[in-house]
Design an enzyme around this catalytic site. Structure first.
Site, PDB file in Angstrom:
ATOM      1  N   ARG A  97     -12.678  27.807  24.185  1.00  0.00           N
ATOM      2  CA  ARG A  97     -12.468  29.237  24.338  1.00  0.00           C
ATOM      3  C   ARG A  97     -11.377  29.641  23.354  1.00  0.00           C
ATOM      4  O   ARG A  97     -10.258  29.147  23.407  1.00  0.00           O
ATOM      5  CB  ARG A  97     -12.034  29.569  25.763  1.00  0.00           C
ATOM      6  CG  ARG A  97     -11.752  31.059  25.954  1.00  0.00           C
ATOM      7  CD  ARG A  97     -10.961  31.327  27.203  1.00  0.00           C
ATOM      8  NE  ARG A  97     -10.641  32.748  27.325  1.00  0.00           N
ATOM      9  CZ  ARG A  97      -9.599  33.223  27.998  1.00  0.00           C
ATOM     10  NH1 ARG A  97      -8.771  32.398  28.603  1.00  0.00           N
ATOM     11  NH2 ARG A  97      -9.378  34.517  28.041  1.00  0.00           N
ATOM     12  N   ASP A 154     -13.703  35.378  22.713  1.00  0.00           N
ATOM     13  CA  ASP A 154     -13.663  36.423  23.729  1.00  0.00           C
ATOM     14  C   ASP A 154     -13.901  37.811  23.136  1.00  0.00           C
ATOM     15  O   ASP A 154     -14.222  38.747  23.873  1.00  0.00           O
ATOM     16  CB  ASP A 154     -12.303  36.410  24.442  1.00  0.00           C
ATOM     17  CG  ASP A 154     -12.344  35.623  25.744  1.00  0.00           C
ATOM     18  OD1 ASP A 154     -13.389  35.630  26.405  1.00  0.00           O
ATOM     19  OD2 ASP A 154     -11.327  35.012  26.105  1.00  0.00           O
ATOM     20  N   HIS A 212     -13.104  42.704  35.278  1.00  0.00           N
ATOM     21  CA  HIS A 212     -12.583  41.340  35.227  1.00  0.00           C
ATOM     22  C   HIS A 212     -11.106  41.429  35.602  1.00  0.00           C
ATOM     23  O   HIS A 212     -10.257  41.748  34.761  1.00  0.00           O
ATOM     24  CB  HIS A 212     -12.765  40.753  33.825  1.00  0.00           C
ATOM     25  CG  HIS A 212     -12.200  39.376  33.660  1.00  0.00           C
ATOM     26  ND1 HIS A 212     -12.990  38.245  33.576  1.00  0.00           N
ATOM     27  CD2 HIS A 212     -10.918  38.935  33.576  1.00  0.00           C
ATOM     28  CE1 HIS A 212     -12.213  37.187  33.443  1.00  0.00           C
ATOM     29  NE2 HIS A 212     -10.955  37.584  33.439  1.00  0.00           N
ATOM     30  N   GLY A 214      -7.845  39.608  36.935  1.00  0.00           N
ATOM     31  CA  GLY A 214      -7.115  38.380  37.181  1.00  0.00           C
ATOM     32  C   GLY A 214      -5.702  38.556  36.682  1.00  0.00           C
ATOM     33  O   GLY A 214      -5.210  39.680  36.573  1.00  0.00           O
ATOM     34  N   ASN A 215      -5.035  37.466  36.356  1.00  0.00           N
ATOM     35  CA  ASN A 215      -3.698  37.584  35.767  1.00  0.00           C
ATOM     36  C   ASN A 215      -3.769  38.380  34.470  1.00  0.00           C
ATOM     37  O   ASN A 215      -2.888  39.167  34.153  1.00  0.00           O
ATOM     38  CB  ASN A 215      -3.101  36.199  35.520  1.00  0.00           C
ATOM     39  CG  ASN A 215      -1.660  36.278  35.069  1.00  0.00           C
ATOM     40  OD1 ASN A 215      -0.820  36.878  35.734  1.00  0.00           O
ATOM     41  ND2 ASN A 215      -1.364  35.691  33.914  1.00  0.00           N
ATOM     42  N   ASP A 287       2.084  37.374  40.655  1.00  0.00           N
ATOM     43  CA  ASP A 287       0.947  36.975  41.479  1.00  0.00           C
ATOM     44  C   ASP A 287       0.649  38.070  42.501  1.00  0.00           C
ATOM     45  O   ASP A 287       1.454  38.331  43.400  1.00  0.00           O
ATOM     46  CB  ASP A 287       1.248  35.655  42.189  1.00  0.00           C
ATOM     47  CG  ASP A 287       0.013  35.053  42.847  1.00  0.00           C
ATOM     48  OD1 ASP A 287      -0.832  35.816  43.337  1.00  0.00           O
ATOM     49  OD2 ASP A 287      -0.086  33.806  42.881  1.00  0.00           O
ATOM     50  N   ARG A 289      -1.293  38.127  44.965  1.00  0.00           N
ATOM     51  CA  ARG A 289      -1.352  37.635  46.341  1.00  0.00           C
ATOM     52  C   ARG A 289       0.026  37.674  46.998  1.00  0.00           C
ATOM     53  O   ARG A 289       0.168  38.054  48.170  1.00  0.00           O
ATOM     54  CB  ARG A 289      -1.911  36.214  46.367  1.00  0.00           C
ATOM     55  CG  ARG A 289      -3.372  36.104  45.943  1.00  0.00           C
ATOM     56  CD  ARG A 289      -3.777  34.680  45.691  1.00  0.00           C
ATOM     57  NE  ARG A 289      -3.011  34.086  44.585  1.00  0.00           N
ATOM     58  CZ  ARG A 289      -3.235  32.864  44.100  1.00  0.00           C
ATOM     59  NH1 ARG A 289      -4.202  32.117  44.632  1.00  0.00           N
ATOM     60  NH2 ARG A 289      -2.523  32.398  43.103  1.00  0.00           N
ATOM     61  N   GLY A 332     -10.354  36.154  39.279  1.00  0.00           N
ATOM     62  CA  GLY A 332      -9.589  35.759  40.452  1.00  0.00           C
ATOM     63  C   GLY A 332      -9.352  36.853  41.467  1.00  0.00           C
ATOM     64  O   GLY A 332      -9.679  36.712  42.656  1.00  0.00           O
ATOM     65  N   GLU A 335     -12.825  38.647  42.534  1.00  0.00           N
ATOM     66  CA  GLU A 335     -13.691  37.846  43.398  1.00  0.00           C
ATOM     67  C   GLU A 335     -13.108  37.615  44.785  1.00  0.00           C
ATOM     68  O   GLU A 335     -13.857  37.420  45.754  1.00  0.00           O
ATOM     69  CB  GLU A 335     -13.971  36.492  42.735  1.00  0.00           C
ATOM     70  CG  GLU A 335     -14.800  36.589  41.461  1.00  0.00           C
ATOM     71  CD  GLU A 335     -14.878  35.263  40.721  1.00  0.00           C
ATOM     72  OE1 GLU A 335     -14.708  34.207  41.379  1.00  0.00           O
ATOM     73  OE2 GLU A 335     -15.092  35.275  39.491  1.00  0.00           O
TER      74      GLU A 335
END
Length: 399
Positions: A97, A154, A212, A214-215, A287, A289, A332, A335
């Site tokens: 990647r 990407d 998309h 995520g972080n 984060d 979360r 992340g 989803e």
């Protein structure tokens, strides 16, 4: 003898890998193993999992603070693969990647010295991602110089955008030098675009926005399963609020930081890439979360800004597409975070989104009512399979 492909995704402090077996005919490639080395440069830790997802290795590695800790990580991965081969598998290629392909690379390419030089020149445009990928490429070259390596970009998926969606209102001389909107997370978007027919049926080719989250976070508007517009631009700083990246920012802020606050370009880069985003706003964590579990007012402000920017960018992409048939959450946060999906959809009800709370709590795949004018989905992404398939295609073309 079965041929296998090694897929590598290198970060500043980690090296993720997966092993895919090349299959005959049109059958999808089969993943045999995957894992990662974390804590590069400090306290490296190796984990690996077999085809069924069972842990096959979990070990601490000797501390290594060398200039290229990816060399140690690569050695660990290759040694593990060698030890766990049963004599019937042969490594025939590796795929990486690579975040930025610039104007030069619009499709996967076999890596040689000329390609490496061109990728080096793009490092300043993706300083968090490009240098680690190049270190991994060179580390593998040093150990297996004859092994074909393929770079998968990407940025490539977004080259289908109309010219107006890629342009900045800058002098043409600068645009001609490559200062334009590139977009990122293309390997993820490519995977989602390929799977849309399984979920959306005949609406797969319609007006779809994929989030998309995520972080690193971005959104992409698609028509005909092709990219039409995206939130990231010249670099991976643009668009949504991210873990440590600022997202959309008035360029005048950068000028102010340099001219009035006396920050150097390197200090501005560090601020915008590593100390902003959720971390900067909350002062607590990058984060999401941890922020969702926190009662701190600054944590809640960071979450509100994350959602607000996502809703704003969703509206912008819908305008670019001329409407919306479906919204897809992936990566992340997309989803796994029921609450973030709920907040974004609630603030986007004007689009015709009618949530199914139970389906959202169960992570879908469809999280809207059957009669919702706009359907919303949760689809796990799989960038590594896209890379493995691209490597196989490159090998076939070069035979």
């Amino acid at each position: 003898m079965h041929d296998v492909i090694l897929v590598l995704d290198s970060g500043s402090s980690s090296l993720k890998f997966a092993v895919y077996e090349i299959t005959s005919g049109a059958a999808p490639l089969s993943r045999l193993a995957h894992g990662q080395v974390e804590g590069l440069g400090t306290h490296p830790h190796f984990t690996a999992f077999d085809a069924e997802g069972h842990e096959a290795d979990n070990s601490l590695l000797p501390a290594n603070s060398s200039a290229n800790p990816h060399e140690q990580a690569m050695g660990t991965v290759l040694a593990w693969l060698q030890a766990h081969r049963d004599g019937t598998h042969r490594l025939v290629a590796a795929g990486h990647r690579v975040v930025h392909g610039g104007r030069v690379f619009a499709s996967p390419v076999r890596i040689n010295s000329e390609v490496l030089l061109k990728l080096d020149a793009l490092s300043s445009l993706a300083p968090l991602h490009q240098p680690p990928a190049l270190r991994a490429i060179r580390a593998l070259q040093a150990r297996l110089p004859e092994l074909p390596q393929v770079a998968c970009f990407d940025t490539a998926f977004h080259r289908t955008q109309p010219e107006v969606a890629q342009a900045y209102a800058l002098p043409r001389s600068l645009s001609d030098q490559g200062i334009r909107r590139y977009g990122f997370h293309g390997l993820s978007y490519q995977y989602i675009s390929q799977t849309l027919p399984q979920f959306l049926g005949d609406k797969a080719g319609g007006k779809v926005v994929v989030a998309h989250l995520g972080n690193g976070a971005s959104m992409c508007g698609m028509k005909g399963q092709r990219s039409m517009a995206t939130t990231m631009g010249f670099t991976a700083l643009d668009g949504l609020v991210m873990g440590t990246r600022c997202g959309n920012l008035d360029p005048g802020v950068v000028l102010h930081l340099i001219e009035q606050k006396g920050l150097s370009p390197a200090e501005v880069s560090d601020l915008l890439y590593k100390r902003s985003g959720l971390l900067g706003v909350s002062g607590l964590s990058s984060d999401l979360r941890e922020l969702l579990d926190s009662d701190a007012p600054t944590a809640q402000e960071a979450i509100e800004l994350f959602v607000y920017r996502a809703v704003r960018e969703l509206g912008s992409l819908v305008a670019a597409l001329g409407g919306l048939d479906a919204l897809v959450f992936t990566a992340g946060i997309g989803e796994h975070s029921t609450e973030i999906r709920q907040r974004i959809c609630e603030q986007s009800q004007w689009l015709g989104i009618e949530m199914d709370q139970q389906a959202n709590a169960q992570h879908g795949p469809r999280i809207t009512a059957a009669d919702s004018p706009v359907s919303v989905w949760v689809i796990p992404t799989n960038e590594e399979s896209v890379i493995a398939e691209a490597v196989q295609q490159v090998l076939v073309l070069q035979r």
